[in-house]
Scaffold this active site. Sequence first.
Site, short mmCIF file in Angstrom:
data_model
loop_
_atom_site.label_atom_id
_atom_site.label_comp_id
_atom_site.label_asym_id
_atom_site.label_seq_id
_atom_site.Cartn_x
_atom_site.Cartn_y
_atom_site.Cartn_z
N GLU A 139 0.78 -1.26 -0.02
CA GLU A 139 0.09 0.17 0.20
C GLU A 139 1.03 1.13 -0.20
O GLU A 139 0.40 2.35 -0.85
CB GLU A 139 -0.85 0.23 1.12
CG GLU A 139 -2.00 1.38 1.21
CD GLU A 139 -2.37 1.27 2.54
OE1 GLU A 139 -3.83 1.81 2.66
OE2 GLU A 139 -2.07 1.13 3.53
N TRP B 264 -8.42 -1.56 0.28
CA TRP B 264 -9.02 -0.48 -0.29
C TRP B 264 -10.53 -0.94 -0.89
O TRP B 264 -11.39 0.09 -1.56
CB TRP B 264 -8.36 0.65 -1.08
CG TRP B 264 -7.47 1.43 -0.46
CD1 TRP B 264 -6.18 1.33 -0.15
CD2 TRP B 264 -8.02 2.51 0.22
NE1 TRP B 264 -5.82 2.15 0.90
CE2 TRP B 264 -6.65 3.12 0.85
CE3 TRP B 264 -9.00 3.60 0.07
CZ2 TRP B 264 -6.73 4.57 1.65
CZ3 TRP B 264 -9.03 4.67 0.81
CH2 TRP B 264 -7.93 5.02 1.55
N TYR C 47 -4.78 10.09 -0.42
CA TYR C 47 -3.24 9.98 -0.28
C TYR C 47 -2.16 10.22 -0.94
O TYR C 47 -1.76 11.55 -1.49
CB TYR C 47 -3.30 8.70 0.45
CG TYR C 47 -3.69 8.46 1.70
CD1 TYR C 47 -3.25 8.91 2.66
CD2 TYR C 47 -4.87 7.67 1.96
CE1 TYR C 47 -3.90 8.48 3.83
CE2 TYR C 47 -5.69 7.36 3.22
CZ TYR C 47 -5.12 7.93 4.25
OH TYR C 47 -5.72 7.87 5.43
N CYS D 238 -6.80 9.49 6.90
CA CYS D 238 -6.77 9.43 8.31
C CYS D 238 -5.38 9.77 8.80
O CYS D 238 -5.14 10.56 9.50
CB CYS D 238 -7.23 7.76 8.66
SG CYS D 238 -8.70 7.66 8.45
N ARG E 66 -5.54 12.03 12.22
CA ARG E 66 -6.93 12.68 12.75
C ARG E 66 -7.93 11.44 13.38
O ARG E 66 -8.65 11.81 14.22
CB ARG E 66 -7.48 13.32 11.87
CG ARG E 66 -8.04 12.69 10.62
CD ARG E 66 -9.11 13.02 9.69
NE ARG E 66 -9.43 12.18 8.52
CZ ARG E 66 -10.65 11.39 8.71
NH1 ARG E 66 -11.17 11.69 9.63
NH2 ARG E 66 -10.95 10.90 7.77
N ASP F 201 -8.57 3.98 13.83
CA ASP F 201 -9.03 2.64 14.27
C ASP F 201 -8.13 1.77 14.99
O ASP F 201 -7.35 1.05 14.14
CB ASP F 201 -10.05 1.92 12.92
CG ASP F 201 -10.31 0.41 13.24
OD1 ASP F 201 -10.12 -0.17 14.32
OD2 ASP F 201 -10.77 -0.16 12.38
#
Length: 313
Positions: A69, A91, A133, A195, A215, A218
């Site tokens: 990734e 994703w 991203y 995130c 921010r 999980d």
Amino acid sequence: MDGLIPGQHYEQQYLDLMRQIWAQGDERVDRTGIGTRATFGVTMRFDLADDAIPLLTTKRVFWKTAAREMLWFLTGNTNIRELVKQKVHIWTDWPLDKYRKESGEQIDRDAFEQRIIEDDMFAAKWGDLGPVYGKQWVDWPRYTPAGEGLFRREEKGINQIELLIDGIKNNPGSRRHIFTGWNVAELDQMALPPCHKTYQFYVAGGKLSAILYQRSCDLGLGFAFNVFSAALLIRMIAQQCDLEPGELVWNGGDVHLYLNHADLVEEQIAREPSGAPKLKILRKPDSIFDYEIGDFEVQDYAPQSHISAPVAV
């Protein structure tokens, strides 16, 4: 949470945070409708010296998936096609959910991914995640005046990663070694706003350290990938800049556990962390953009068994 106690296993701070949130966290309604227990404002620190890598040992982390990734981010690609070709599924849930809602077809994940791989037009329409991203990292939109108050979007945007590495090499004492994915103007076009949104780098004593501000985290599922990926990125950039890796400082904003992750949480906090895995980078490519998955090797990683849990979309 404010970091690691000297002599403590690096993973213990994570387990202590998980235990604290599960027992005392604020119960909140979230975007997914599942609900979370959460806390706000957390710091954890991970030493990266001597090839150390913060892989969780209380469950198996599929680190090659996280590395693939990260390499995908650095290409600026935003379509899941290249990921699913490599059997990376992390994703897929977002475009799959969108396809099911808009088409009415209750296709399963495997069939959806196969169509993404085999059908160019289908992949172009349904596999793209928007400017997530990597797009922001290496191709942040750049506009130039076109006259009469109009602006033209340039074909090539700003490569924040390229500028970052140039800055670290040529002005290591700068306080502006920062890149971010939080492009406010394009958030509504993204399948998921970033995130892990902002990274800042710091050079001292021949070592490269970084802060990651996340921010939203999980803690049960995403954190394991996030912390490994950030450490991997520091290692790659340090190598490119002829520096030693220093420390990863992880800052979390809204740090949460999903209410449907009870089995995962209870199982994991009952386990004891152990071991000290190492990450070896087997060659130094000409550029940060030239690394391949075969360049990375993890040694001395003997985790406990994987714990599965559903992803909240």
